[in-house]
Scaffold this active site. Structure first.
Site, short mmCIF file in Angstrom:
data_model
loop_
_atom_site.label_atom_id
_atom_site.label_comp_id
_atom_site.label_asym_id
_atom_site.label_seq_id
_atom_site.Cartn_x
_atom_site.Cartn_y
_atom_site.Cartn_z
N PHE A 1 76.09 11.66 6.97
CA PHE A 1 76.96 11.62 8.16
C PHE A 1 75.87 13.00 8.90
O PHE A 1 76.18 14.28 8.48
CB PHE A 1 78.96 11.20 8.19
CG PHE A 1 78.70 11.99 9.92
CD1 PHE A 1 78.82 11.15 10.42
CD2 PHE A 1 79.47 13.24 10.04
CE1 PHE A 1 79.25 10.45 12.06
CE2 PHE A 1 79.99 13.05 11.65
CZ PHE A 1 79.92 11.92 12.52
N GLY B 1 74.06 11.38 15.07
CA GLY B 1 75.09 10.05 14.79
C GLY B 1 74.00 9.38 13.67
O GLY B 1 73.25 9.87 12.87
N HIS C 1 80.65 2.83 27.06
CA HIS C 1 79.11 1.57 26.72
C HIS C 1 79.41 1.85 24.96
O HIS C 1 79.13 2.69 24.56
CB HIS C 1 77.54 1.83 27.33
CG HIS C 1 77.05 0.90 26.44
ND1 HIS C 1 76.32 0.72 25.50
CD2 HIS C 1 76.04 -0.38 27.42
CE1 HIS C 1 75.69 -0.55 25.57
NE2 HIS C 1 75.48 -0.66 26.15
N GLY D 1 65.90 7.39 5.90
CA GLY D 1 67.25 8.30 5.86
C GLY D 1 67.97 8.45 4.66
O GLY D 1 68.26 7.16 3.76
#
Length: 562
Positions: free
Chosen positions: A169, A174, A84, A165
């Site tokens: 990275f 994630g 997915h 935020g």
């Protein structure tokens, strides 16, 4: 039913194989009081778990935050693989309005959640669907494009600066998409065929994007293209519906598998009817259907009322009967039993919503009333008597709508019956609310009174609870006063053989109003706010006098008819 605002949250976590991790995440969600975990659906191939929980907005947002926090602790996206699309440990977290809350309000809660996750957990947050900060971020697929593997480069692009935020990275967690969207109904309609090709033909007839146009042979002919070289499509019958045909080996039938993404554009029963009409044109027959996951109560009520109207039957029947009609008409129990207590979201929450008196049997309620406990008292009994009066007026309306020879009047009586059902349900809620108001006074008197500050807080709490104890029986009076027009209409125009029932309904309404009036008066003695007290006493006295006149006129009509 409870009138609380309810939001559903359906976070998708990037872990579908390690059940210990999944359990830790759902345990974190369940630490929030007032939230009910409804479903946990892990997928091994997708390596993804879909969790569903529901509650009042503030509790849901807190639970979502704790789930996202725990997922960030336990899931390392550097190690994640699955079929997915995904971009974060918590990949997506939609909030869905279920009851007594608007989409705009739900989007506001989603934005609050996004801000907190971004600031406290340092996870880049993108808002999508109705919570989106800009039109180009509305579509989840657009937001998630590039997935986790492309996220580091994506965050460097100014146009993909996160809504909350920083653009740094986060290698392990994630990024997360948080949004507000309509309730998505996963729904399958069963056909009397094993042919996937024929099932797909029906799916193409009903789904919004329809089918690609071809010249000549509609199946094998060349695709018709527009001036930009894009395929031209013939749209399907149902907006907001995605559908495809498939074969279910377990039941040896073909189905139309659909997602209804917007029930305001296409209701559940409308999708069912469109499927049935298409199937009939193609020599097929719909044999039933199934709901995957949960459904809001209103969806079932709309379906039940639709099928009752098709039969020219009164819509003013109980909620339970309307749901039963929906289940049978849609064939939801063809492949497996359909339990509304497990499949309807609001019914899963009834225990928490709480209506201990109204849920009792007649005998248990009478026994509780006769016990040494001061509650339920006169106010709750008045509300219940009013509910019985509304029920009697509604009964006459329903009997009248079904009378032979009066078929052209079914809608007239159905409208009265619906009003009666609403009054009955409101008064049943007030049965418990009056007892709760009394308990509120008792709780206020139990407050500590050691210091001057405690005494002052206790006095204020007692006065506030006393106002509520006056307002609740006044609501009973107001609601019961609306029973008279129903009983009057039934005495004048309803089934002649049931005119006495209309009269008893009016008698119950008067008894409810006078009983509740006594409770307004006795609670007024402890209130210090003279303006509030005098105003409410004057209004309640006026309602009691009007009830006497209404009951007198209706009983004169009833006795004359008898």
């Amino acid at each position: 039913m409870s009138k609380k605002a309810l939001i559903e949250c359906v976070p998708n976590f990037s872990e579908g194989r390690d059940l210990t991790i999944i359990k830790q995440i759902t345990d974190a969600i369940e630490t929030v009081e007032g939230v009910k975990l409804l479903d946990v659906d892990p997928g091994y191939a997708t390596n993804r778990t879909v969790v569903t929980f529901v509650g009042e907005p503030a509790a849901v947002v807190e639970a979502a935050f704790r789930g996202i926090q725990k997922a960030a602790e336990l899931i390392d996206m550097r190690q994640h693989q699955g079929e997915h699309p995904r971009m974060g440990a918590t990949d997506v977290c939609p909030l869905v309005p279920i009851a007594n809350i608007t989409m705009e309000e739900t989007a506001h809660w989603a934005q609050q959640l996004g801000r907190r996750v971004g600031e406290e957990l340092k996870i880049p947050i993108y808002l999508y669907e109705s919570a989106a900060s800009r039109p180009e971020r509305k579509n989840l697929a657009t937001v998630r494009a590039g997935e986790y593997e492309g996220l580091a480069d994506k965050l460097k692009q100014p146009k993909w600066e996160p809504d909350f935020g920083t653009a740094t990275f986060n290698a392990t967690a994630g990024a997360t998409a948080i949004g507000a969207r309509d309730f998505l109904i996963a729904y399958n309609v069963n056909l009397n065929t094993t042919s996937v090709r024929r099932a797909n033909s029906v799916a193409f007839d009903i789904r919004e994007k329809g089918r690609i146009q071809r010249s000549g042979n509609p199946i094998t002919g060349p695709v018709v293209e527009d001036e930009n070289g894009e395929p031209v499509r013939t749209p399907g019958a149902c907006k907001g519906v995605k559908a495809i045909g498939w074969f279910i080996e377990e039941y040896s039938v073909a189905q139309i598998s659909m997602n209804i993404t917007d029930t305001k554009l296409t209701a559940l029963h409308e999708a069912f009817e469109a499927t049935r009409e298409s199937a009939n044109r193609r020599g097929l027959r719909v044999t039933g259907s199934e709901l995957v996951g949960l459904v809001p109560l209103q969806v079932m009520l709309d379906a039940g009322k639709y099928f009752l109207a098709q039969q020219q039957r009164s819509l003013g029947v109980s909620e339970e009967e309307i749901v039963k009609i929906a289940i049978k008409s849609l064939g939801l129990d063809e492949l497996s039993p359909f339990d509304p207590n497990k499949k309807i979201i609001e019914y899963q929450l009834r225990e928490e919503a709480g209506a201990p008196l109204a849920a009792m049997s007649l005998r248990d309620f009478a026994n509780e009333t006769a016990s040494e406990s001061p509650a339920p008292g006169g106010g709750s009994i008045a509300a219940y008597v009013g509910a019985l009066g509304a029920g009697l007026g509604t009964m006459v309306a329903n009997l009248s709508s079904h009378k032979r020879g009066w078929d052209d009047r079914w809608a007239e009586f159905s409208e009265w019956a619906e009003r009666g059902q609403e009054l009955k349900d409101q008064l049943l809620l007030l049965v418990d609310q009056d007892t709760q108001a009394f308990e509120g006074i008792m709780d206020a008197f139990r407050l500590p009174k050691g210091s001057e500050a405690e005494k002052a807080a206790r006095r204020e709490a007692i006065q506030s609870a006393t106002k509520e104890a006056m307002m609740t029986p006044f609501k009973i009076m107001e609601t019961s006063s609306h029973i008279f027009p129903l009983c009057r209409a039934m005495a004048e125009n309803g089934l002649p053989a049931s005119v006495s029932d209309a009269g008893v309904g009016a008698l119950c309404a008067r008894a409810a109003i006078h009983g509740a009036h006594l409770n307004v008066q006795i609670n007024a003695s402890g209130l210090h706010d003279e303006d509030f007290k005098d105003n409410l006493l004057a209004k309640s006295t006026k309602l009691a006098a009007a009830a006497d006149q209404e009951e007198k006129e209706i009983m004169e009509m009833v006795r004359k008819a008898i």
